[in-house]
Design a protein around this motif. Structure first.
Motif, PDB file in Angstrom:
ATOM      1  N   ALA A  51      -6.222   1.302   4.921  1.00 52.22           N
ATOM      2  CA  ALA A  51      -7.328   1.226   3.962  1.00 52.22           C
ATOM      3  C   ALA A  51      -6.970   0.355   2.761  1.00 52.22           C
ATOM      4  O   ALA A  51      -7.866  -0.170   2.076  1.00 52.22           O
ATOM      5  CB  ALA A  51      -7.705   2.625   3.490  1.00 52.22           C
ATOM      6  N   ASP A  52      -5.663   0.176   2.500  1.00 51.32           N
ATOM      7  CA  ASP A  52      -5.224  -0.650   1.373  1.00 51.32           C
ATOM      8  C   ASP A  52      -5.154  -2.135   1.720  1.00 51.32           C
ATOM      9  O   ASP A  52      -4.890  -2.963   0.851  1.00 51.32           O
ATOM     10  CB  ASP A  52      -3.843  -0.188   0.884  1.00 51.32           C
ATOM     11  CG  ASP A  52      -3.921   1.111   0.091  1.00 51.32           C
ATOM     12  OD1 ASP A  52      -4.908   1.271  -0.648  1.00 51.32           O
ATOM     13  OD2 ASP A  52      -3.004   1.945   0.205  1.00 51.32           O
ATOM     14  N   LEU A  94       8.250   0.935   8.118  1.00 48.34           N
ATOM     15  CA  LEU A  94       7.997   1.791   6.955  1.00 48.34           C
ATOM     16  C   LEU A  94       6.984   2.885   7.289  1.00 48.34           C
ATOM     17  O   LEU A  94       7.163   4.050   6.899  1.00 48.34           O
ATOM     18  CB  LEU A  94       7.489   0.939   5.789  1.00 48.34           C
ATOM     19  CG  LEU A  94       7.255   1.670   4.461  1.00 48.34           C
ATOM     20  CD1 LEU A  94       8.511   2.417   4.027  1.00 48.34           C
ATOM     21  CD2 LEU A  94       6.824   0.686   3.383  1.00 48.34           C
ATOM     22  N   VAL A  95       5.932   2.545   8.013  1.00 46.97           N
ATOM     23  CA  VAL A  95       4.946   3.554   8.404  1.00 46.97           C
ATOM     24  C   VAL A  95       5.568   4.572   9.354  1.00 46.97           C
ATOM     25  O   VAL A  95       5.287   5.776   9.282  1.00 46.97           O
ATOM     26  CB  VAL A  95       3.715   2.883   9.055  1.00 46.97           C
ATOM     27  CG1 VAL A  95       2.771   3.931   9.644  1.00 46.97           C
ATOM     28  CG2 VAL A  95       2.974   2.030   8.031  1.00 46.97           C
ATOM     29  N   GLY A 109       0.811  -1.207   0.000  1.00 50.51           N
ATOM     30  CA  GLY A 109       0.000   0.000   0.000  1.00 50.51           C
ATOM     31  C   GLY A 109       0.849   1.262   0.000  1.00 50.51           C
ATOM     32  O   GLY A 109       0.520   2.246  -0.674  1.00 50.51           O
ATOM     33  N   VAL A 110       1.945   1.249   0.751  1.00 54.79           N
ATOM     34  CA  VAL A 110       2.856   2.400   0.766  1.00 54.79           C
ATOM     35  C   VAL A 110       3.564   2.538  -0.583  1.00 54.79           C
ATOM     36  O   VAL A 110       3.668   3.637  -1.145  1.00 54.79           O
ATOM     37  CB  VAL A 110       3.894   2.265   1.891  1.00 54.79           C
ATOM     38  CG1 VAL A 110       4.935   3.379   1.809  1.00 54.79           C
ATOM     39  CG2 VAL A 110       3.211   2.297   3.260  1.00 54.79           C
ATOM     40  N   VAL A 166       3.561   8.883   5.405  1.00 56.67           N
ATOM     41  CA  VAL A 166       2.239   8.427   4.975  1.00 56.67           C
ATOM     42  C   VAL A 166       1.285   8.375   6.159  1.00 56.67           C
ATOM     43  O   VAL A 166       1.703   8.192   7.309  1.00 56.67           O
ATOM     44  CB  VAL A 166       2.328   7.028   4.310  1.00 56.67           C
ATOM     45  CG1 VAL A 166       3.178   7.083   3.060  1.00 56.67           C
ATOM     46  CG2 VAL A 166       2.878   6.001   5.286  1.00 56.67           C
ATOM     47  N   ASP A 167       0.012   8.540   5.868  1.00 57.52           N
ATOM     48  CA  ASP A 167      -1.013   8.475   6.892  1.00 57.52           C
ATOM     49  C   ASP A 167      -1.353   7.013   7.188  1.00 57.52           C
ATOM     50  O   ASP A 167      -1.619   6.236   6.271  1.00 57.52           O
ATOM     51  CB  ASP A 167      -2.270   9.207   6.413  1.00 57.52           C
ATOM     52  CG  ASP A 167      -3.325   9.302   7.503  1.00 57.52           C
ATOM     53  OD1 ASP A 167      -4.139   8.367   7.611  1.00 57.52           O
ATOM     54  OD2 ASP A 167      -3.314  10.305   8.230  1.00 57.52           O
ATOM     55  N   THR A 168      -1.324   6.651   8.455  1.00 58.61           N
ATOM     56  CA  THR A 168      -1.555   5.256   8.848  1.00 58.61           C
ATOM     57  C   THR A 168      -2.925   4.763   8.393  1.00 58.61           C
ATOM     58  O   THR A 168      -3.076   3.618   7.949  1.00 58.61           O
ATOM     59  CB  THR A 168      -1.438   5.100  10.372  1.00 58.61           C
ATOM     60  OG1 THR A 168      -0.166   5.605  10.807  1.00 58.61           O
ATOM     61  CG2 THR A 168      -1.552   3.639  10.779  1.00 58.61           C
TER      62      THR A 168
END
Length: 432
Positions: A277-278, A264-265, A73-74, A270-272
């Motif tokens: 959501a992915d 990575l988060v 997702g990221v 990026v917004d968690t």
């Protein structure tokens, strides 16, 4: 297997399987409903369903999927998949079958180093973009890739979860799998390409105008966030290294994937909530329900009874036993997910090997691995990678039905298992 719980568990599982095939009710609802019935009739209980390593939800699979879905997702936000899609199409000169062949080979090679679920999570987004650019139906490409991932995963110890179970039980090394199964897997990938050329021939319509447009694109312009891309690739490389070093580190793949996703988060901007959501939550719920239903068959002795019947049929004939084990495992793994099947069959195979004097080339173990791994291609729910790809396709409005997958899967499974039977006979008996 004489008490009513066993027969009730069979009725629930067969009924759920029939509903999944009919597609009259969404497969997630069927799986969760079937899991609830297994608990309600006492075929399994909450302890076995949620905490047992042998017959409950395989949390290693669930959290491996969740961690890798977060990482993917990221990476989606960086434009990496658009870059890879344009690159692949340009290298294949926008010819549809060449594109499929390239994606199939890449998928098979990647699945030998990663587990096959991780591979399809990375390849599927690229495939969807390629098909969108070339105005091609995505289903044939996704089906070909998931079959390539199951075949490629056969080649190594880390390629498919059943192989890890077998290696642990039989004391086999990474190199053992490479020497005995990698050559066959390479041949089977070529066979798959030939079959794809025939099975999906109607999907290879060449659009000269779209091809010309893509050939003029500059793939580097697709990268939207170079900094995030570098961060994502570094973390992905660390995760892959962790998977490969599993025999040394002794960390489960799920732990490595979750550590990678969390890292990575944490280091990126990026917004968690966007990352979560992915995650394919319906796919994870389907797996949970499926694991509980299969756990009901295991706890009531149904799977053990089937496995013991197979062992009785094999007897003391190593050649006949190996071929029967391979073929029987292929059939059963097309119906029951190959992870719990191998977990159940491994101790029985160990007993067979001991009773036959312990073959030095581990032919019975290779037969079990081949049957379980290749049999996963037979139906849409035969292997974890199949379910994941169907979930991704549905989410991207390119749904693949149970029968659409299975009608091709049965052909590929029949061909690859037949070749594997010949391989086992030639290598371990005729030429030994």
């Amino acid at each position: 297997m004489n008490d009513w719980h066993s027969w009730a568990a069979i009725v629930v599982f067969v009924g759920a399987y029939a509903l999944i095939i009919s597609e009259k009710i969404h497969r997630v609802a069927v799986a969760l409903g079937g899991a609830g019935l297994m608990l309600a009739i006492g075929a399994t209980d909450d302890i076995s369903a949620f905490y047992s390593e042998d017959s409950g939800i395989d949390w290693n699979v669930i959290f491996l999927l969740m961690g890798m879905m977060m990482i993917v997702g990221v990476l989606k936000k960086t434009g990496m998949f658009e870059y890879l899609a344009i690159w692949a199409v340009k290298r294949a000169r926008a010819r549809p079958f060449r594109v499929m062949a390239m994606l199939v080979v890449i998928t098979a090679l990647a699945s030998a180093l990663l587990d096959n679920v991780t591979t399809v999570l990375l390849i599927a987004p690229v495939t969807l973009l390629v098909c969108e650019r070339l105005a091609l139906p995505a289903a044939p490409f996704l089906i070909a890739e998931v079959m390539a991932s199951n075949i490629g995963g056969t080649a190594t110890l880390v390629g498919d979860p059943p192989n890890i179970i077998i290696a642990s039980r039989a004391g086999l090394t990474f190199n053992d799998f490479v020497v005995h199964l990698a050559p066959l897997a390479a041949v089977l990938v070529v066979v798959l390409l030939v079959l794809c050329r025939v099975m999906f021939r109607r999907a290879f319509a060449y659009d000269g105008d779209r091809a010309a447009e893509i050939m003029e694109l500059e793939e580097r312009e697709a990268i939207r966030d170079p900094r995030l891309l570098v961060q994502g690739l570094i973390v992905l490389a660390m995760v892959v290294a962790g998977f490969v070093l599993h025999p040394v580190l002794h960390y489960e793949p799920s732990v490595i994937a979750l550590l990678g996703a969390g890292l990575l988060v944490a280091i990126s901007a990026v917004d968690t909530q966007d990352v979560l959501a992915d995650v394919e939550w319906p796919t994870l719920a389907f797996f949970a329900g499926l694991f509980i239903m299969i756990g009901g068959l295991i706890d009531t002795g149904v799977v053990d009874e089937v496995s013991r019947s197979l062992a009785h049929l094999i007897g003391g004939n190593e050649l006949g036993g190996s071929l029967t084990l391979l073929g029987g495992s292929a059939v059963l793994s097309g119906v029951v997910d190959n992870i719990p099947y191998v977990a159940t069959m491994a101790p029985i195979t160990s007993t067979l090997v001991r009773d036959m004097g312990g073959s030095s080339d581990h032919v019975m173990w290779w037969a079990l691995a081949l049957g379980a791994d290749l049999g996963g291609n037979a139906t849409a729910i035969g292997a974890s990678a199949n379910v994941v790809v169907l979930g991704i396709a549905e989410r991207n409005r390119q749904p693949i039905s149970f029968w659409q997958f299975t009608k091709y899967g049965l052909v590929v499974t029949a061909a690859t298992v037949a070749i594997s039977l010949a391989y086992v006979w030639l290598r371990y008996f005729a030429l030994a």
